[in-house]
Write a protein that holds these residues in place. Structure first.
Motif, PDB file in Angstrom:
ATOM      1  N   ILE A 175     -37.196  38.477  79.247  1.00 41.11           N
ATOM      2  CA  ILE A 175     -37.407  38.617  80.693  1.00 41.11           C
ATOM      3  C   ILE A 175     -37.916  37.320  81.313  1.00 41.11           C
ATOM      4  N   GLY A 176     -37.675  36.208  80.596  1.00 44.02           N
ATOM      5  CA  GLY A 176     -37.983  34.905  81.183  1.00 44.02           C
ATOM      6  C   GLY A 176     -39.471  34.620  81.269  1.00 44.02           C
ATOM      7  N   ASP A 177     -39.798  33.563  81.945  1.00 38.52           N
ATOM      8  CA  ASP A 177     -41.213  33.215  82.083  1.00 38.52           C
ATOM      9  C   ASP A 177     -41.509  32.791  83.524  1.00 38.52           C
ATOM     10  N   ARG A 178     -42.652  32.190  83.718  1.00 40.94           N
ATOM     11  CA  ARG A 178     -43.047  31.809  85.075  1.00 40.94           C
ATOM     12  C   ARG A 178     -42.059  30.853  85.732  1.00 40.94           C
ATOM     13  N   ALA A 179     -41.359  30.117  84.875  1.00 38.92           N
ATOM     14  CA  ALA A 179     -40.417  29.137  85.427  1.00 38.92           C
ATOM     15  C   ALA A 179     -39.166  29.803  85.988  1.00 38.92           C
ATOM     16  N   CYS A 180     -38.656  30.814  85.302  1.00 38.20           N
ATOM     17  CA  CYS A 180     -37.359  31.355  85.719  1.00 38.20           C
ATOM     18  C   CYS A 180     -37.393  32.784  86.266  1.00 38.20           C
ATOM     19  N   ARG A 181     -38.421  33.540  85.965  1.00 39.57           N
ATOM     20  CA  ARG A 181     -38.391  34.935  86.407  1.00 39.57           C
ATOM     21  C   ARG A 181     -38.480  35.096  87.922  1.00 39.57           C
ATOM     22  N   PRO A 182     -39.361  34.346  88.582  1.00 41.43           N
ATOM     23  CA  PRO A 182     -39.442  34.530  90.040  1.00 41.43           C
ATOM     24  C   PRO A 182     -38.097  34.303  90.715  1.00 41.43           C
ATOM     25  N   ALA A 183     -37.371  33.287  90.260  1.00 38.77           N
ATOM     26  CA  ALA A 183     -36.064  33.013  90.856  1.00 38.77           C
ATOM     27  C   ALA A 183     -35.115  34.172  90.586  1.00 38.77           C
ATOM     28  N   TYR A 184     -35.215  34.718  89.374  1.00 35.72           N
ATOM     29  CA  TYR A 184     -34.336  35.852  89.047  1.00 35.72           C
ATOM     30  C   TYR A 184     -34.660  37.049  89.930  1.00 35.72           C
ATOM     31  N   ILE A 185     -35.945  37.289  90.110  1.00 38.96           N
ATOM     32  CA  ILE A 185     -36.336  38.433  90.930  1.00 38.96           C
ATOM     33  C   ILE A 185     -35.825  38.273  92.361  1.00 38.96           C
ATOM     34  N   ASP A 186     -35.871  37.055  92.844  1.00 39.76           N
ATOM     35  CA  ASP A 186     -35.311  36.810  94.171  1.00 39.76           C
ATOM     36  C   ASP A 186     -33.832  37.180  94.210  1.00 39.76           C
ATOM     37  N   HIS A 187     -33.137  36.777  93.180  1.00 39.08           N
ATOM     38  CA  HIS A 187     -31.707  37.087  93.095  1.00 39.08           C
ATOM     39  C   HIS A 187     -31.479  38.598  93.062  1.00 39.08           C
ATOM     40  N   LEU A 188     -32.303  39.238  92.237  1.00 45.36           N
ATOM     41  CA  LEU A 188     -32.161  40.676  92.070  1.00 45.36           C
ATOM     42  C   LEU A 188     -32.393  41.388  93.398  1.00 45.36           C
ATOM     43  N   ARG A 189     -33.433  40.967  94.075  1.00 48.14           N
ATOM     44  CA  ARG A 189     -33.743  41.570  95.378  1.00 48.14           C
ATOM     45  C   ARG A 189     -32.617  41.342  96.364  1.00 48.14           C
ATOM     46  N   ALA A 190     -32.100  40.121  96.344  1.00 50.16           N
ATOM     47  CA  ALA A 190     -31.013  39.794  97.264  1.00 50.16           C
ATOM     48  C   ALA A 190     -29.822  40.709  96.997  1.00 50.16           C
ATOM     49  N   TYR A 191     -29.549  40.923  95.731  1.00 49.57           N
ATOM     50  CA  TYR A 191     -28.438  41.804  95.361  1.00 49.57           C
ATOM     51  C   TYR A 191     -28.706  43.235  95.824  1.00 49.57           C
ATOM     52  N   TYR A 192     -29.929  43.688  95.572  1.00 55.84           N
ATOM     53  CA  TYR A 192     -30.248  45.081  95.895  1.00 55.84           C
ATOM     54  C   TYR A 192     -30.328  45.326  97.399  1.00 55.84           C
ATOM     55  N   ARG A 193     -30.670  44.286  98.110  1.00 55.24           N
ATOM     56  CA  ARG A 193     -30.831  44.453  99.550  1.00 55.24           C
ATOM     57  C   ARG A 193     -29.601  45.111 100.158  1.00 55.24           C
ATOM     58  N   HIS A 195     -27.580  47.031  98.575  1.00 47.69           N
ATOM     59  CA  HIS A 195     -27.199  48.283  97.919  1.00 47.69           C
ATOM     60  C   HIS A 195     -28.270  49.357  98.007  1.00 47.69           C
ATOM     61  N   LEU A 196     -29.339  49.049  98.722  1.00 44.86           N
ATOM     62  CA  LEU A 196     -30.462  49.983  98.764  1.00 44.86           C
ATOM     63  C   LEU A 196     -30.059  51.377  99.225  1.00 44.86           C
ATOM     64  N   GLN A 223     -26.785  54.121  88.759  1.00 43.67           N
ATOM     65  CA  GLN A 223     -26.126  53.428  87.655  1.00 43.67           C
ATOM     66  C   GLN A 223     -25.079  52.390  88.102  1.00 43.67           C
ATOM     67  N   PRO A 224     -24.237  52.732  89.067  1.00 42.35           N
ATOM     68  CA  PRO A 224     -23.248  51.721  89.493  1.00 42.35           C
ATOM     69  C   PRO A 224     -23.924  50.466  90.033  1.00 42.35           C
ATOM     70  N   VAL A 225     -25.021  50.656  90.744  1.00 38.06           N
ATOM     71  CA  VAL A 225     -25.724  49.513  91.305  1.00 38.06           C
ATOM     72  C   VAL A 225     -26.291  48.657  90.172  1.00 38.06           C
ATOM     73  N   ILE A 226     -26.882  49.342  89.189  1.00 39.93           N
ATOM     74  CA  ILE A 226     -27.444  48.625  88.048  1.00 39.93           C
ATOM     75  C   ILE A 226     -26.348  47.848  87.324  1.00 39.93           C
ATOM     76  N   ALA A 227     -25.213  48.510  87.157  1.00 40.61           N
ATOM     77  CA  ALA A 227     -24.116  47.876  86.421  1.00 40.61           C
ATOM     78  C   ALA A 227     -23.690  46.560  87.074  1.00 40.61           C
ATOM     79  N   GLY A 228     -23.774  46.517  88.381  1.00 42.93           N
ATOM     80  CA  GLY A 228     -23.339  45.312  89.062  1.00 42.93           C
ATOM     81  C   GLY A 228     -24.436  44.278  89.268  1.00 42.93           C
ATOM     82  N   ALA A 229     -25.647  44.618  88.846  1.00 39.87           N
ATOM     83  CA  ALA A 229     -26.779  43.730  89.092  1.00 39.87           C
ATOM     84  C   ALA A 229     -26.721  42.500  88.197  1.00 39.87           C
ATOM     85  N   PRO A 230     -27.260  41.385  88.681  1.00 43.40           N
ATOM     86  CA  PRO A 230     -27.291  40.188  87.840  1.00 43.40           C
ATOM     87  C   PRO A 230     -28.203  40.432  86.632  1.00 43.40           C
TER      88      PRO A 230
END
Length: 426
Positions: A175-193, A195-196, A223-230
């Motif tokens: 699940i990454g570390d301080r260097a890469c996880r925040p950026a990933y979470i941003d991506h994830l949120r952007a994706y979910y935004r 599909h909410l 599940q479909p949303v999860i499947a398409g998530a980064p």
RNA sequence: GUGGGCGUAGCCGAGUGGUCUAAGGCACCUGGUUGUGGCCCAGGAGAUCGCGGGUUCGAAUCCCGCCGUCCACCCCA
């Protein structure tokens, strides 16, 4: 609790979500604990024990504000001196606190520790989930190499193998570390935004509070949303990616099978990089038997120098549940070797002395008496005693003991001083 | 925290409004003569029918609340 006292009618019961371990279960506990100790020793881990309660800050500061554990599951209380304490909901932070407090950074690194500890969480109980449960866990603190991750996983796998637990599958993720996880979470949120609207209500909350958990939702509509998530594993920074690769090749070298599970997330915020869980083949919600991960920032949160660490926790109650399901054979606890019966009240003291003598010789002896010889033999049989030593007038007169072998009913006279030897053989 | 199932002796379990001062089995205790187990036989002890309230002439049986437990969600070991 006040209820029973006020009304004075109901009988007391163990608090909700707690249970008594009865003698029938002793063989399981003994076997599991003994195996854990043996395997830990094989890997060079040493035992540590921390208090069942500590300053609540140990967990408030480390576990993460949005997590269930901290938000609503902690047993919090103030003691008479006004200190804010909590019953241990989680052991890793305690062990790390001890690491810092006792300056273990100056010991050879990594410091390898294992523990057997009760944990407490105010949760709604169901099978495999209790408010008090016992955990066998391990922490390797002070070495960030992926080889240590592999070692810790290997230790847990070896433990299961030694127990004879079959069919467990290892799920693995980074699940990454301080260097890469925040950026990933941003991506994830952007994706979910976008599909909410297609997700469940819980996921809308997760989106705000604990976005990684979005990937773990079991609702079919999500599940479909999860499947398409980064996937986070595709967005790891170079260091995390290298670490994860190194771990995987180590596991392969050890021939430990694993399943990559990009949706595996753990409940506490301090995890970094490696996370893993062992799941049994059976269905069921409360299934994870053991799991853990790396926590490279945790020691720092507790006031120590930046120090990497990794560990796991394994639920003993769930382990035993699985042993029972698989009808695994566990070593029986030995029945008393000798039951000392007396056939007359004059022989009572002699029986007492004989029992003492047997125990002094290392032979487990149970004292009978207070009822007919017939009843005593029945009792001895029920206890599974191998021999019954009978003392009565006849024996007293000759300074002998009648020794009955309960397997075949054969009996013979033995001089009082020779009973221990006669019974110890084999 | 949400929704649902369940709750009769230590354990399993029959009984779903009166014949229940609650069946049966396992386990426990005693006895089957004079100091002897496991099988068998006989007997015994053990039940606030989870707790409290209500409905009813009458409740283990119906209703409500609480407690506990189980299942799913949630969360996690």
């Amino acid at each position: 609790m006040g209820r029973q006292e006020e009304e004075g009618k109901s009988r007391f019961q163990a608090p909700r979500g707690t249970s008594d371990v009865l003698p029938e279960d002793e063989p399981y506990w003994r076997f599991v604990r003994g195996t854990a100790e043996r395997v830990s020793g094989l890997f060079g881990y040493r035992y540590i024990e921390t208090p069942m309660f500590e300053d609540a800050g140990v967990w408030l500061r480390t576990s993460g504000e949005g997590t269930e554990v901290v938000e609503k599951e902690m047993y919090l209380f103030e003691d008479r001196g006004g200190d804010r304490l909590a019953l241990r909901p989680e052991t890793t932070a305690s062990v790390c606190r001890a690491y810092v407090e006792h300056g273990m950074a100056s010991r050879p690194q990594p410091v390898r520790l294992y523990y057997f500890a009760q944990k407490f969480r105010y949760d709604r109980p169901q099978a495999g989930r209790y408010r008090q449960h016992t955990e066998f866990g391990v922490e390797a603190i002070g070495d960030g190499e992926a080889a240590v991750d592999a070692e810790v996983i290997d230790l847990l796998a070896t433990f299961y193998q030694a127990l004879g637990l079959a069919g467990l599958s290892l799920h693995l993720n980074s699940i990454g570390d301080r260097a890469c996880r925040p950026a990933y979470i941003d991506h994830l949120r952007a994706y979910y935004r976008d599909h909410l609207s297609q997700t469940c209500a819980d996921c809308r909350l997760r989106y705000e509070k604990n976005p990684l958990r979005l990937l773990d939702c079991k609702q079919t509509q999500c599940q479909p949303v999860i499947a398409g998530a980064p996937a986070i594993t595709e967005r790891l920074c170079a260091d995390c990616d290298a670490h994860f690769r190194a771990l995987r090749s180590s596991l392969e070298a050890l021939e430990i099978e694993y399943e990559l599970d990009p949706h595996l997330v753990r409940g506490l915020d301090y995890y970094t990089r490696t996370v893993f869980e062992f799941l049994p083949p059976e269905e069921g919600a409360q299934s994870t038997v053991g799991g853990g991960g790396r926590y490279d920032g945790l020691i720092e949160l507790l006031g120590g120098r930046p120090t990497p660490g990794i560990g796991f926790g394994n639920g003993i109650e769930r382990t035993i549940l699985n042993l029972k399901r698989q009808k695994a054979l566990v070593p029986e606890v030995e029945a008393p070797r000798v039951y000392v019966a007396h056939a007359s009240s004059e022989a009572r003291v002699a029986a007492l002395r004989l029992a003492r003598r047997l125990r002094d010789g290392g032979v487990a002896a149970v004292l009978g008496g207070g009822r007919s010889l017939k009843a005593q033999l029945r009792h001895a049989d029920a206890l599974g005693a191998r021999y019954v030593a009978i003392l009565g007038e006849q024996e007293l007169a000759k300074g002998e003991v009648t020794l009955r072998d309960m397997r075949d009913g054969q009996q013979h006279s033995v001089a009082e001083g020779e009973v221990t030897a006669a019974v110890a053989a084999e």
